[in-house]
Design an enzyme around this catalytic site. Structure first.
Site, mmCIF file in Angstrom:
data_model
loop_
_atom_site.group_PDB
_atom_site.id
_atom_site.type_symbol
_atom_site.label_atom_id
_atom_site.label_comp_id
_atom_site.label_asym_id
_atom_site.label_seq_id
_atom_site.Cartn_x
_atom_site.Cartn_y
_atom_site.Cartn_z
ATOM 1 C CG HIS A 54 -2.008 -1.005 1.174
ATOM 2 N ND1 HIS A 54 -3.001 -1.089 2.112
ATOM 3 C CD2 HIS A 54 -2.251 -1.991 0.259
ATOM 4 C CE1 HIS A 54 -3.831 -2.091 1.793
ATOM 5 N NE2 HIS A 54 -3.386 -2.645 0.668
ATOM 6 C CD GLU A 56 -1.838 4.016 3.376
ATOM 7 O OE1 GLU A 56 -1.559 3.383 2.332
ATOM 8 O OE2 GLU A 56 -2.976 4.037 3.870
ATOM 9 C CB CYS A 84 -6.351 -0.641 5.256
ATOM 10 S SG CYS A 84 -4.637 -1.222 5.186
ATOM 11 C CB CYS A 87 -1.726 1.473 6.238
ATOM 12 S SG CYS A 87 -1.304 0.674 4.672
HETATM 13 ZN ZN ZN Z 1 -3.300 0.060 3.750
#
Ligand code: ZN
Length: 150
Positions: A54, A56, A84, A87
């Site tokens: 992701h 992040e 999410c 993260c």
């Molecule tokens: Zn994430």
């Protein structure tokens, strides 16, 4: 909203466009400390065959490598979409001081939409956070992406 927050969020939005160009869900993230970029990333799980890739995570990894430290006190992470669970957990582990996100994620957001991973009062590290920075622009990039795929 601080002027700087909007400025860095625009940078994260430009990174999100790079994800879209690769056919990835357009999310971008930039990690900033003392006015300088420590790391940046855009969503790349499909490209990298990595479910943890992701935006992040990529920005945090780059920042930690740049500093030679797995902890990132004093850093602010800007991301175009509410993080999410994974993260948000990594943000707490990394001791990021502040999180700024754009659009809310009503289906998976782990700051305050679905879960409150960041804001749990019993955590020993408290991440200051603000959401909804350039919310309209950040959401529009995602909506355009999903519209084009239908
Ligand atoms: Zn994430």
């Amino acid at each position: 909203m601080a002027l700087q927050d909007a400025q860095w969020m625009r940078h994260a939005l430009a990174l999100a466009e790079r994800a879209a160009a690769e056919g990835e869900v357009p999310v971008g993230a930039v990690l900033v400390k003392e006015g300088a970029i420590l790391g940046e990333g855009w969503n790349r799980p499909i490209t990298l065959h990595d479910p943890s890739a992701h935006a992040e995570m990529i920005a945090l990894r780059a920042g930690a490598a740049a500093l030679g430290n797995y902890r990132l006190p004093g850093a602010t992470l800007y991301v175009t979409l509410e993080p999410c669970v994974m993260c948000a957990g990594a943000i707490v582990h990394a001791r990021v001081s502040r999180l700024v996100f754009g659009a809310r994620d009503p289906k998976a957001g782990a700051v305050d939409s679905v879960y409150d991973v960041i804001a749990r009062p019993r955590l020993n590290h408290v991440v200051e956070w603000s959401g909804g920075v350039l919310e309209e622009e950040c959401g529009a990039v995602l909506r355009a992406f999903f519209r084009a795929r239908r």
